[in-house]
Motif scaffolding. Structure first.
Motif, short mmCIF file in Angstrom:
data_model
loop_
_atom_site.label_atom_id
_atom_site.label_comp_id
_atom_site.label_asym_id
_atom_site.label_seq_id
_atom_site.Cartn_x
_atom_site.Cartn_y
_atom_site.Cartn_z
N LYS A 179 0.84 -1.20 0.00
CA LYS A 179 0.00 0.00 0.00
C LYS A 179 0.88 1.24 0.00
O LYS A 179 1.96 1.27 0.60
CB LYS A 179 -0.91 0.03 1.24
CG LYS A 179 -1.92 -1.09 1.30
CD LYS A 179 -2.99 -0.93 0.26
CE LYS A 179 -4.04 -2.01 0.43
NZ LYS A 179 -4.95 -2.09 -0.66
N ILE A 218 0.93 4.97 1.23
CA ILE A 218 0.28 5.77 2.24
C ILE A 218 0.87 7.18 2.24
O ILE A 218 2.09 7.33 2.26
CB ILE A 218 0.48 5.15 3.65
CG1 ILE A 218 0.14 3.67 3.66
CG2 ILE A 218 -0.29 5.92 4.71
CD1 ILE A 218 -1.28 3.35 3.27
N CYS A 241 4.18 -0.84 3.97
CA CYS A 241 3.69 0.24 3.10
C CYS A 241 4.86 1.02 2.50
O CYS A 241 5.96 1.02 3.02
CB CYS A 241 2.83 1.22 3.90
SG CYS A 241 1.39 0.50 4.67
N ASP A 253 -2.93 5.02 -1.84
CA ASP A 253 -4.02 4.15 -1.43
C ASP A 253 -4.76 4.64 -0.19
O ASP A 253 -5.89 4.24 0.05
CB ASP A 253 -3.49 2.73 -1.14
CG ASP A 253 -2.88 2.10 -2.38
OD1 ASP A 253 -3.59 2.00 -3.40
OD2 ASP A 253 -1.69 1.72 -2.33
N ALA A 254 -4.11 5.48 0.61
CA ALA A 254 -4.75 6.02 1.82
C ALA A 254 -4.05 7.30 2.22
O ALA A 254 -2.85 7.48 1.97
CB ALA A 254 -4.71 5.02 2.95
N ILE A 267 -10.42 7.67 -1.74
CA ILE A 267 -9.25 7.25 -0.97
C ILE A 267 -9.64 7.16 0.50
O ILE A 267 -10.17 8.13 1.05
CB ILE A 267 -8.11 8.30 -1.12
CG1 ILE A 267 -7.66 8.44 -2.58
CG2 ILE A 267 -6.92 7.95 -0.22
CD1 ILE A 267 -7.01 7.24 -3.16
N PRO A 268 -9.38 6.04 1.17
CA PRO A 268 -9.61 6.01 2.62
C PRO A 268 -8.77 7.11 3.27
O PRO A 268 -7.59 7.28 2.94
CB PRO A 268 -9.10 4.63 3.04
CG PRO A 268 -9.09 3.81 1.80
CD PRO A 268 -8.84 4.77 0.67
N MET A 269 -9.39 7.85 4.19
CA MET A 269 -8.73 9.01 4.75
C MET A 269 -9.02 9.09 6.25
O MET A 269 -10.15 8.89 6.68
CB MET A 269 -9.25 10.27 4.04
CG MET A 269 -8.78 11.58 4.60
SD MET A 269 -9.34 13.01 3.64
CE MET A 269 -11.08 12.72 3.42
N LEU A 289 -8.51 2.46 10.70
CA LEU A 289 -8.09 2.12 9.34
C LEU A 289 -6.96 1.09 9.37
O LEU A 289 -7.03 0.06 8.70
CB LEU A 289 -7.64 3.38 8.60
CG LEU A 289 -7.14 3.20 7.18
CD1 LEU A 289 -8.23 2.66 6.28
CD2 LEU A 289 -6.62 4.52 6.63
N PHE A 306 -7.48 -3.93 5.34
CA PHE A 306 -6.79 -2.77 4.77
C PHE A 306 -5.46 -3.12 4.12
O PHE A 306 -5.24 -2.83 2.95
CB PHE A 306 -6.59 -1.66 5.81
CG PHE A 306 -5.81 -0.51 5.26
CD1 PHE A 306 -6.33 0.25 4.23
CD2 PHE A 306 -4.55 -0.21 5.72
CE1 PHE A 306 -5.60 1.30 3.68
CE2 PHE A 306 -3.82 0.83 5.19
CZ PHE A 306 -4.35 1.59 4.17
N ARG A 338 -9.99 -0.66 -3.28
CA ARG A 338 -11.00 0.40 -3.30
C ARG A 338 -11.58 0.52 -4.70
O ARG A 338 -10.91 0.25 -5.71
CB ARG A 338 -10.41 1.73 -2.84
CG ARG A 338 -9.45 2.35 -3.82
CD ARG A 338 -8.89 3.67 -3.33
NE ARG A 338 -7.79 4.07 -4.16
CZ ARG A 338 -7.90 4.74 -5.30
NH1 ARG A 338 -9.09 5.12 -5.72
NH2 ARG A 338 -6.84 5.04 -6.02
#
Length: 143
Positions: free
Chosen positions: A4, A6, A32, A76-77, A106-108, A118, A124, A130
């Motif tokens: 991911k 980040i 990440c 990704d986040a 985007i997950p935030m 998260l 996750f 997503r």
């Protein structure tokens, strides 16, 4: 498992909190690729002992650089500990970054509680994909 990407951002009054949060999630962070704005990136790299892609400071364009990475599908986040009690001279940049995270689904997390949820989600880091919005109709609309 795909790594991911980040993005981590923190205003001055929230940097210490973000560093503490990052230390408590260091094992997950190692899975990440981390991007961060200016000073936050330097402090993170020193505190957690891992590589961090450092961008410009937020007021110098770092927020916009992260926004561009989001629009390009490379983030990704977003973990953005912003300070709602401090005057923010670059407020339009902050709003633009938050807007792009929402536009691109985007997950935030904007506070520690949400960031904890998260990063503690079992899907996750391993298995979450997503939905990416399709803006074909928007891009092809008549002017």
């Amino acid at each position: 498992m795909t790594k991911k990407h980040i993005a981590l951002v923190a205003h001055d009054n929230k940097k210490k909190e973000l560093i503490e949060w990052s230390k408590s999630h260091r094992d997950s962070m190692l899975a990440c690729e981390v991007f961060a704005t200016g000073t936050t990136g330097r402090l993170l790299a020193e505190a957690i002992g891992m590589p961090v892609h450092r961008l410009q400071s937020g007021p110098l364009g770092g927020d916009q650089q992260i926004g561009a990475l989001i629009a390009e599908g490379r983030i990704d986040a977003l973990i953005f500990f912003w300070d709602p009690l401090a005057p923010l001279p670059h407020d339009p940049d902050i709003k633009a970054l938050l807007r792009l995270a929402v536009v691109w689904n985007i997950p935030m997390a904007c506070n520690r509680a949400t960031a904890d949820l998260l990063f503690s989600s079992p899907i996750f880091l391993d298995g979450y994909t997503r939905g990416v919005p399709d803006f074909t109709d928007y891009n092809n609309r008549p002017l």
